[in-house]
Design a protein around this motif. Structure first.
Motif, PDB file in Angstrom:
ATOM      1  N   VAL A  80       0.852  -1.202   0.000  1.00 32.48           N
ATOM      2  CA  VAL A  80       0.000   0.000   0.000  1.00 32.48           C
ATOM      3  C   VAL A  80       0.881   1.243   0.000  1.00 32.48           C
ATOM      4  O   VAL A  80       0.653   2.190  -0.763  1.00 32.48           O
ATOM      5  N   ALA A  81       1.906   1.249   0.831  1.00 30.84           N
ATOM      6  CA  ALA A  81       2.809   2.400   0.896  1.00 30.84           C
ATOM      7  C   ALA A  81       3.560   2.590  -0.425  1.00 30.84           C
ATOM      8  O   ALA A  81       3.709   3.720  -0.911  1.00 30.84           O
ATOM      9  N   MET A  85      -2.760  -5.465  -4.988  1.00 33.46           N
ATOM     10  CA  MET A  85      -2.716  -6.928  -5.110  1.00 33.46           C
ATOM     11  C   MET A  85      -1.496  -7.355  -5.917  1.00 33.46           C
ATOM     12  O   MET A  85      -0.793  -8.292  -5.543  1.00 33.46           O
ATOM     13  N   LYS A  86      -1.246  -6.676  -7.027  1.00 30.61           N
ATOM     14  CA  LYS A  86      -0.114  -7.020  -7.877  1.00 30.61           C
ATOM     15  C   LYS A  86       1.206  -6.870  -7.116  1.00 30.61           C
ATOM     16  O   LYS A  86       2.068  -7.746  -7.160  1.00 30.61           O
ATOM     17  N   ALA A  87       1.344  -5.773  -6.398  1.00 33.94           N
ATOM     18  CA  ALA A  87       2.561  -5.530  -5.620  1.00 33.94           C
ATOM     19  C   ALA A  87       2.712  -6.553  -4.493  1.00 33.94           C
ATOM     20  O   ALA A  87       3.802  -7.082  -4.262  1.00 33.94           O
ATOM     21  N   ALA A  88       1.621  -6.840  -3.812  1.00 32.74           N
ATOM     22  CA  ALA A  88       1.677  -7.783  -2.690  1.00 32.74           C
ATOM     23  C   ALA A  88       1.948  -9.205  -3.173  1.00 32.74           C
ATOM     24  O   ALA A  88       2.744  -9.924  -2.569  1.00 32.74           O
ATOM     25  N   GLY A 131      -4.218 -16.580  -2.617  1.00 34.34           N
ATOM     26  CA  GLY A 131      -4.660 -15.296  -3.164  1.00 34.34           C
ATOM     27  C   GLY A 131      -5.881 -14.742  -2.460  1.00 34.34           C
ATOM     28  O   GLY A 131      -6.024 -13.527  -2.303  1.00 34.34           O
ATOM     29  N   GLY A 132      -6.772 -15.614  -2.022  1.00 35.83           N
ATOM     30  CA  GLY A 132      -7.966 -15.177  -1.307  1.00 35.83           C
ATOM     31  C   GLY A 132      -7.624 -14.522   0.023  1.00 35.83           C
ATOM     32  O   GLY A 132      -8.232 -13.525   0.412  1.00 35.83           O
ATOM     33  N   ARG A 133      -6.643 -15.090   0.716  1.00 34.53           N
ATOM     34  CA  ARG A 133      -6.197 -14.491   1.985  1.00 34.53           C
ATOM     35  C   ARG A 133      -5.575 -13.130   1.742  1.00 34.53           C
ATOM     36  O   ARG A 133      -5.817 -12.190   2.487  1.00 34.53           O
ATOM     37  N   VAL A 134      -4.752 -13.035   0.680  1.00 32.57           N
ATOM     38  CA  VAL A 134      -4.103 -11.760   0.366  1.00 32.57           C
ATOM     39  C   VAL A 134      -5.168 -10.722   0.040  1.00 32.57           C
ATOM     40  O   VAL A 134      -5.123  -9.591   0.552  1.00 32.57           O
ATOM     41  N   ALA A 135      -6.129 -11.091  -0.785  1.00 33.67           N
ATOM     42  CA  ALA A 135      -7.195 -10.163  -1.186  1.00 33.67           C
ATOM     43  C   ALA A 135      -7.985  -9.677   0.034  1.00 33.67           C
ATOM     44  O   ALA A 135      -8.323  -8.499   0.142  1.00 33.67           O
ATOM     45  N   ALA A 136      -8.266 -10.589   0.960  1.00 39.28           N
ATOM     46  CA  ALA A 136      -9.019 -10.214   2.156  1.00 39.28           C
ATOM     47  C   ALA A 136      -8.240  -9.185   2.987  1.00 39.28           C
ATOM     48  O   ALA A 136      -8.827  -8.192   3.465  1.00 39.28           O
TER      49      ALA A 136
END
Length: 154
Positions: free
Chosen positions: A112-113, A127-130, A140-145
């Motif tokens: 985010v930063a 999402m792409k960066a993470a 991916g679902g956990r990351v998105a959440a």
């Protein structure tokens, strides 16, 4: 193919499982190697997958097992769910250690930063960066959440 690739390790472990007559392990590894071969011949020309690409195939197979186990449990078929969970355990042995919630949150905060995201419209950028930093260590679902939670200010 050299002996230190993930695919070579899977093939070696399959041979060991067959010798030990471990049907769950050998069946799971056979299905995974078939999925890898299918990925190698997909597209315009056949090619050998890199370890990262093989890891993605293994992660995809693990996700299938996890979803199938949940579906069988929900349908009242615990014996089929147990088979899927046993296969998932075999596959998890080849995946990198999964991130805990705190580590995942730190990665998302950095993403985010780095992107300067201020709200939900920048979800894709974050999402792409993470995902680049997570690299298969979290679903991916956990990351998105977590990304949604951070971007919504919760």
């Amino acid at each position: 193919m050299t002996d230190d690739t993930l695919k070579a390790r899977l093939q070696h472990d399959l041979h060991d499982a067959m010798r030990a007559r471990d049907t769950v392990r050998s069946g799971t590894l056979r299905m995974t190697l078939t999925a890898i071969t299918n990925a190698e011949v997909a597209g315009d020309e056949a090619r050998e997958l890199s370890d990262d690409e093989v890891l993605k195939v293994v992660a995809k197979e693990a996700k299938k097992r996890k979803e199938a186990a949940a579906a069988f449990t929900g349908a009242g078929r615990p014996e089929l769910a147990a088979t899927e969970e046993a296969e998932l355990l075999v596959l998890e042995g080849y995946l990198p250690a999964q991130l805990d919630d705190e580590a995942l949150r730190e990665i998302v905060d950095r993403a985010v930063a780095a992107t300067g995201a201020t709200g939900m419209p920048q979800l894709g950028m974050v999402m792409k960066a993470a995902q680049g930093e997570v690299a298969g260590r979290a679903d991916g679902g956990r990351v998105a959440a977590v990304v949604k939670q951070v971007l919504s200010g919760a």
